[in-house]
Design a protein around this motif. Structure first.
Motif, PDB file in Angstrom:
ATOM      1  N   MET A  17      -6.716 -20.333  -1.730  1.00 39.15           N
ATOM      2  CA  MET A  17      -6.123 -19.328  -0.854  1.00 39.15           C
ATOM      3  C   MET A  17      -6.171 -19.846   0.573  1.00 39.15           C
TER       4      MET A  17
ATOM      5  N   MET B 113      -9.015  -5.907   3.654  1.00 40.39           N
ATOM      6  CA  MET B 113      -7.571  -5.743   3.435  1.00 40.39           C
ATOM      7  C   MET B 113      -7.112  -4.336   3.780  1.00 40.39           C
TER       8      MET B 113
ATOM      9  N   GLY C 281      -1.208   0.332   0.452  1.00 46.36           N
ATOM     10  CA  GLY C 281      -1.334  -0.803  -0.458  1.00 46.36           C
ATOM     11  C   GLY C 281      -0.480  -2.003  -0.111  1.00 46.36           C
TER      12      GLY C 281
ATOM     13  N   LEU D 251       0.462  -5.018   2.431  1.00 47.25           N
ATOM     14  CA  LEU D 251      -0.197  -5.793   3.474  1.00 47.25           C
ATOM     15  C   LEU D 251       0.731  -6.014   4.661  1.00 47.25           C
TER      16      LEU D 251
ATOM     17  N   PHE E 154       7.024  -8.565  -5.123  1.00 45.55           N
ATOM     18  CA  PHE E 154       6.500  -7.781  -4.000  1.00 45.55           C
ATOM     19  C   PHE E 154       5.014  -7.492  -4.219  1.00 45.55           C
TER      20      PHE E 154
ATOM     21  N   ARG F 295       3.090 -10.807  -3.666  1.00 47.24           N
ATOM     22  CA  ARG F 295       3.042 -11.427  -2.340  1.00 47.24           C
ATOM     23  C   ARG F 295       2.650 -10.484  -1.218  1.00 47.24           C
ATOM     24  N   ARG F 296       2.927  -9.202  -1.368  1.00 45.19           N
ATOM     25  CA  ARG F 296       2.824  -8.339  -0.206  1.00 45.19           C
ATOM     26  C   ARG F 296       1.817  -7.198  -0.330  1.00 45.19           C
ATOM     27  N   THR F 297       1.200  -7.061  -1.487  1.00 46.45           N
ATOM     28  CA  THR F 297       0.303  -5.906  -1.610  1.00 46.45           C
ATOM     29  C   THR F 297      -1.156  -6.334  -1.718  1.00 46.45           C
ATOM     30  N   VAL F 298      -2.012  -5.384  -1.435  1.00 44.94           N
ATOM     31  CA  VAL F 298      -3.449  -5.598  -1.571  1.00 44.94           C
ATOM     32  C   VAL F 298      -3.771  -6.006  -3.013  1.00 44.94           C
ATOM     33  N   LEU F 299      -3.105  -5.328  -3.943  1.00 42.58           N
ATOM     34  CA  LEU F 299      -3.337  -5.628  -5.360  1.00 42.58           C
ATOM     35  C   LEU F 299      -3.058  -7.103  -5.665  1.00 42.58           C
TER      36      LEU F 299
ATOM     37  N   ARG G 299      -2.896  -9.688  -3.647  1.00 46.47           N
ATOM     38  CA  ARG G 299      -3.854 -10.574  -2.988  1.00 46.47           C
ATOM     39  C   ARG G 299      -5.185 -10.559  -3.730  1.00 46.47           C
ATOM     40  N   ALA G 300      -5.599  -9.366  -4.122  1.00 45.56           N
ATOM     41  CA  ALA G 300      -6.879  -9.245  -4.830  1.00 45.56           C
ATOM     42  C   ALA G 300      -6.817  -9.986  -6.163  1.00 45.56           C
TER      43      ALA G 300
ATOM     44  N   LYS H 179      -5.029 -12.569  -6.879  1.00 48.75           N
ATOM     45  CA  LYS H 179      -5.088 -13.995  -6.592  1.00 48.75           C
ATOM     46  C   LYS H 179      -6.535 -14.412  -6.353  1.00 48.75           C
ATOM     47  N   ALA H 180      -7.249 -13.616  -5.556  1.00 46.71           N
ATOM     48  CA  ALA H 180      -8.642 -13.936  -5.243  1.00 46.71           C
ATOM     49  C   ALA H 180      -9.484 -13.912  -6.515  1.00 46.71           C
TER      50      ALA H 180
ATOM     51  N   GLY I  95      -8.473 -14.402  -9.581  1.00 44.04           N
ATOM     52  CA  GLY I  95      -8.117 -15.536 -10.429  1.00 44.04           C
ATOM     53  C   GLY I  95      -8.678 -16.849  -9.920  1.00 44.04           C
TER      54      GLY I  95
ATOM     55  N   ALA J 292     -14.600 -13.305  -4.534  1.00 44.92           N
ATOM     56  CA  ALA J 292     -13.939 -12.011  -4.359  1.00 44.92           C
ATOM     57  C   ALA J 292     -14.969 -10.889  -4.420  1.00 44.92           C
TER      58      ALA J 292
ATOM     59  N   LEU K  10     -14.817  -6.858  -2.840  1.00 41.17           N
ATOM     60  CA  LEU K  10     -13.698  -6.328  -3.620  1.00 41.17           C
ATOM     61  C   LEU K  10     -14.222  -5.687  -4.902  1.00 41.17           C
TER      62      LEU K  10
END
Lengths: 501, 321, 314
Positions: A352, A363, A370, A372, C175, C178-182, C184-185, C187-188, C190, C196, C201
């Motif tokens: 990341m 976040m 929800g 970002l 979306f 790439r763009r939500t907290v979900l 990103r979380a 990805k972290a 994984g 994380a 989290l």
């Protein structure tokens, strides 16, 4: 008989070993000391064949040798007892001792377990360990495992012509005093069979065991001391390279903390597997140092405050509010930040980017419904990259590719940018070079100035003494002694050691 | 035995206790469950899956996974039937060669599978999944989609000849279990599988040729898949592309239920045996107590979850994927 | 070698282009836009299922219940279309979401590996489907189907309508990723689950959501499938699971987690589709297709996976 001449090793951006001369004579115990990042581990890896030097010469009995891998070094009699346990936990003792060497016990495809057990007993006798060779390794104590590793290396005796050189990397870090005595007695006896290179952070132990001590600093051997010719402080001076540590640990910047503001209070807290209770208070602007050996309970304190462990009994309050549900999420919401020892596993997420790592704990602050707001995230990252002069090509750089010091800065800015005012630092300078360490020290002082309370588990005792307002010495989960660490009135190494072991 | 049983001992025997509990449970609901006839029925149904589960256990011990067993079973079953019929179609002739030939073919299949995984550096999940398609495809190519009947009396004797109430193939399978157990505990390769599963990098640092161990492990697994194929053909008298169907999930589930860890280094042949029995006892028990057949998959699923929950030491698991 | 490192991230789509060109050279009619669009339209149910699986695989897990989930939904849709009309879609997605949540809870709270938990939940879904359907094939009333879901399967110009649905879901998933907290979380989780967790989290919740998303998307795949076939049955979507997993893996989302993503799955699905279609154009005998598929697949996986994140290949 084992000799390195002008050995050089370079990594991208780091000159790790600069023309190092090193020699081990037959039956000798040679100590190797130096701060983290001084080049000790690189030197060891060259010695046991994990790294190949870029320049210089390695010779055994005057004959030049070249090791392409640890296996070849082993075949020349160089054995390594690793700091991290290198025994496979689900195998039996005898299987570990003869791993990869089973062929000698095989008849018609079948392992002769009786012969293997007998041979293992012979090896274990060398290290005076009387256990059943059929035991599963995971059931052994740390000390027993250490001895089994030593026995495993000593199998080289039968396999290799000529002399043995055995590297002991921090062998005492998980042992108690009696076990250390036992190990040292053993090593002294074994000098009739092998030479030893002894690497340790514990200066007193190195002094006790070694015939000669190599002192390293910045990739160079700065001194070679023979037994009894020097004292701990003189060697330490050479390791750090400065006469006084005051400036190094930013002592002039240490200001008194605010005793009226208690950030964390532990009241008679009992941890799983321990009988003792721990009570402590952390104040705003205070650097509270936990000192003790591995397994003394330092980590349990940190992890409990961060909510990763639930205590059996007692109260933990953060900013006057008692913690009822222990979870990292709650702790983070209360303003607790955690810089873990295993930076690459728990600190950053490799893969990341810098900005994604920085906002990972916050976040919610950078999102609505929800979704970002990545623009703000990137702005934050750019801001902190500048503020802490993080060396990354941009906020998009993969955190996994940064150097250790810069990774640590990312972790620190993750918490600081989120406004954490209780910081738990577990070995924050581990594996960093001198410059990066000094940056971390500066950051700790900056945090104190901002009224942040810091709980620190330092990499070395000197670091603990230099940085802290208060030192708590732990042993077996019990707080043995509390020291006040005001500048000019700091406790000495021996004051601490006295209570540690 | 002392009054207090240690936690470790309890966990070790947990799958076995689950099995006994299940037997007691079904016997209470319907006493006819606990009879020699029914035991023979369970054993017979379990035999082919047992061979496959033992094969995959060798792979799971290494911390890898193998999804090629359906292809392996199909291709070796079809190969066996084809060669068997070509050479005379009865065990009384040279056609018996088809038996060892099929096992050899399974070993070669497994070896290629492992070789692809190791040489091309493809995680075993993907390599074996794709190679399983190749196996099923080969079987389809050889049969052209037809069924091959194997009606030799002698060969079917594996099913029809009974000793002490159990068909011959059950006894044979028991013999192979002992062989597998022997391999697991007494041979270098068996022990090296555990070394790879317990700490591959450490094993490599100790001078073990871990790639070779991996390939041999897959070879061994392939041979056991072939044994499973032979038992399956003996049981139903037919070899076809579909012979391998359903072996994949049932064999891995069985191994895990029996206490083989998906992350490697833990469990062994006997765990596979207990796991296969647990799954088959549940399957058989549901029929015996007259559970509607449409409910059986769901109940099996729930029981499997329960069995796994009861029989794993979750204190050792930091996180589960 | 340096150059190879540079093209490595692009290998999945390069593989797709090369494969497509390969088939196109052999038979130019393959490249006709209407043909390609039709091909793409046909694989939309598979694609949607793969899209969902991507989330499960992205966090280092697997969802083996996707196929049973789709099966169950074909039954639900066929039964309740008459009474609920278009709202049956809500019921279907909800069912998928709930079953996925259940898998997630069993995986995270009971610590049962997802390989086992999703397989077991798949069994439960299968039982439910058999019970609801009375173990027989069901059919939708053609006029009701067209009134509620006809828009899914028609054509706009030469473009099959399924593609619009696929595109909409892809954009939604992209979306989320790439763009939500979900996203990103996930990805972290994984790429570094422990880090994380040490950042505060709620790892378990995000993992459960990943399985829930997978279930919901499998449900949409099932719905589309039943609309296309105008009916449902407890086994109608069998044979979808492995190709869907393959599509995710070939696209470059390995099982180790944190790498890849939904765009990779687009490419992976197309690679699978082109390989399948190429069999026709090269006139490969039906009995050999499966084997050729397997062999080409091995080559494709060997080419596309990124090994740099794999310390030991297990």
């Amino acid at each position: 008989m084992y000799q390195l001449k002008a050995v050089d090793k370079k990594f991208p951006g780091v000159h790790a070993l600069k023309a190092v001369d090193f020699e081990v004579k037959r039956g000798e115990v040679v100590g190797l000391v130096g701060e983290n990042g001084a080049g000790k581990s690189t030197l060891m890896k060259v010695i046991y064949g994990a790294y190949q030097p870029d320049g210089g010469e390695i010779s055994i009995d005057g004959r030049a040798v070249h090791f392409a891998n640890p296996r070849q070094a082993m075949e020349q009699g160089i054995g390594m007892v690793f700091q991290e346990q290198s025994l496979i936990p689900n195998l039996t003792v005898m299987e570990n001792v003869f791993l990869g060497q089973e062929a000698q016990f095989v008849r018609f495809g079948v392992i002769n377990r009786r012969a293997m057990a007998a041979a293992t007993r012979r090896q274990l006798a060398k290290v005076k360990l009387d256990i059943d060779p059929g035991m599963v390794t995971a059931d052994l104590s740390f000390a027993q495992r250490q001895l089994v590793e030593l026995a495993k290396v000593l199998t080289l005796e039968e396999r290799v012509e000529g002399d043995l050189v055995i590297l002991l990397d921090e062998p005492t870090s998980v042992l108690n005093r009696e076990e250390v005595e036992l190990l040292f007695g053993l090593v002294r006896e074994l000098t009739s069979r092998a030479s030893f290179i002894f690497v340790s952070h514990r200066m007193d132990e190195v002094m006790e065991l070694s015939d000669r001590i190599y002192v390293m600093k910045d990739g160079q051997v700065v001194d070679v001391v023979t037994r009894g010719a020097s004292d701990v402080e003189a060697i330490q001076k050479k390791m750090v390279g400065r006469s006084v540590d005051k400036e190094y640990y930013r002592e002039p910047r240490q200001k008194p903390y605010d005793p009226s503001r208690v950030l964390v209070e532990m009241d008679r807290v009992r941890f799983p597997g321990r009988a003792a209770e721990v009570s402590l208070k952390l104040h705003a602007g205070e650097v509270l140092c936990l000192v003790g050996t591995e397994g003394s309970g330092r980590e349990a304190v940190l992890r409990t405050i961060f909510g990763m462990r639930t205590p059996l009994a007692g109260r933990v309050s953060i900013k006057g509010r008692e913690v009822t549900r222990f979870s990292p999420r709650n702790a983070v919401e209360q303003g607790v930040g955690y810089v873990p020892r295993e930076r690459k596993i728990e600190g950053i997420v490799a893969g990341m980017s810098v900005y994604e790592n920085m906002t990972l704990s916050q976040m919610r602050r950078y999102s609505g419904a929800g979704v970002l707001r990545t623009g703000e995230e990137k702005a934050l990252a750019r801001d902190w990259i500048k503020k802490l002069s993080i060396k990354a090509h941009s906020e998009f750089a993969d955190c996994g590719n940064l150097s250790g010091g810069n990774q640590q800065k990312v972790v620190l800015s993750k918490w600081r940018s989120g406004g954490s005012d209780i910081m738990l630092l577990d070995h924050p300078t581990r594996g960093l070079d001198i410059g990066a360490k000094e940056d971390v020290y500066d950051m700790i002082r900056d945090m104190s100035d901002d009224g942040v309370g810091v709980v620190l588990v330092a990499d070395t005792l000197e670091e603990a003494i230099g940085l802290s307002h208060t030192i708590l010495v732990l042993k077996d989960g019990v707080i043995q002694q509390k020291f006040d660490g005001a500048p000019g009135a700091k406790p000495t190494l021996f004051d601490l050691l006295h209570y540690m072991i | 035995m002392g009054a207090r049983i240690s936690r470790a001992t309890l966990l070790r025997w947990a799958p076995f206790l689950v099995l006994i509990a299940l037997v007691v449970f079904f016997t209470i609901l319907n006493p006819s469950f606990f009879s020699l006839r029914n035991a023979a029925r369970i054993a017979l149904a379990a035999t082919p899956a047992l061979m496959v589960a033992i094969g995959v256990t060798f792979i799971l011990i290494m911390g890898s996974i193998d999804l090629s067993m359906e292809g392996a079973v199909s291709v070796t079953a079809v190969l066996f039937a084809t060669v068997f019929l070509q050479l005379g179609g009865t065990l009384a002739s040279w056609a018996w060669i088809a038996l060892p030939a099929a096992v050899l073919a399974g070993a070669v299949f497994g070896m290629l599978n492992g070789w692809l995984h190791v040489k091309l550096q493809i995680p075993s999940f993907m390599a074996s999944l794709a190679f399983g398609f190749v196996g099923t495809g080969l079987a389809l190519m050889m049969t052209g989609g037809d069924r091959i009947r194997v009606e030799d009396e002698l060969f079917r004797g594996l099913l029809t000849f009974r000793f002490a109430g159990f068909p011959l193939m059950v006894w044979l399978a028991f013999g192979f279990v002992l062989i597998a157990w022997f391999i697991q505990t007494r041979t270098t390769i068996g022990r090296n599988l555990y070394a790879v599963g317990g700490g591959e990098e450490l094993a490599h640092a100790s001078g073990l040729n871990t790639r070779r161990v991996r390939v041999i492990g897959f070879t061994l697994a392939g041979a056991f898949y072939a044994l499973g194929a032979l038992m399956a053909v003996a049981r139903i008298g037919i070899a076809e592309t579909a012979t391998g169907n359903n072996f994949m999930f049932i064999s891995i589930t069985s191994a895990v239920v029996g206490g083989v860890a998906l992350w490697g280094g833990i469990g062994g042949v006997w765990n596979a045996v207990v796991g296969v029995l647990i799954v088959n006892v549940i399957n058989n028990g549901m029929v015996v107590i007259g559970l509607p057949d449409y409910l059986q998959d769901g109940v099996l699923g729930l029981m499997v979850i329960l069995a796994v929950v009861l029989s794993t030491d979750r204190r050792l698991v930091s996180f589960v994927k | 070698m340096m150059d190879f490192q540079r093209i490595k991230p692009h290998l999945p789509w390069l593989t797709l282009v090369v494969l497509t060109a390969f088939v196109g050279i052999a038979n130019p009619t393959f490249l006709a836009p209407s043909n390609l669009l039709m091909l793409a339209g046909d694989i939309v149910p598979l694609f949607i299922m793969a899209l969902g699986l991507t989330f499960a695989i992205y966090i280092g897990g697997i969802d083996l219940s996707a196929q049973s989930m789709a099966n169950l939904v074909t039954v639900i849709a066929s039964i309740y279309l008459a009474s609920m009309g278009a709202f049956v879609a809500v019921l279907c997605v909800l069912a998928g979401f709930l079953f996925g949540t259940l898998s997630g809870v069993i995986t995270t709270k009971l610590k049962v590996p997802s390989f086992i938990s999703t397989l077991a939940i798949g069994g439960v879904a299968f039982s439910l489907a058999q019970w609801l359907s009375g173990q027989k094939a069901l059919f939708m009333d053609a006029s009701q189907r067209d009134a509620s879901f006809g828009w899914m399967i028609g054509r706009t110009g030469i473009i099959p309508n399924e593609l619009f649905l696929a595109a909409a879901l892809l954009l939604l998933c992209l979306f989320i990723e790439r763009r939500t907290v979900l996203g990103r979380a996930l990805k972290a989780v994984g790429a570094g689950e422990l880090a994380a967790a040490a950042s505060g989290l709620n790892v378990a919740r995000y993992k459960i959501l990943a399985f829930a998303l997978s279930g919901a998307l499998a449900a949409i795949a099932g719905l589309l499938f039943s609309v296309k076939l105008s009916g449902g049955a407890p086994t109608i979507a069998n044979g979808f699971l492995l190709p869907a997993i393959v599509a995710v893996l070939v696209g470059g989302t390995p099982l180790t987690g944190g790498v890849g993503g939904v765009l990779n799955t687009v490419i992976g699905t197309l690679i699978v589709a082109v390989i399948r279609a190429s069999m026709l154009y090269f006139e490969i005998d039906a009995t050999r297709q499966q084997m050729v598929f397997g062999l080409v697949l091995i080559a494709a996986i060997a080419l596309t996976i990124d090994r740099s994140k794999l310390r030991v290949v297990k």
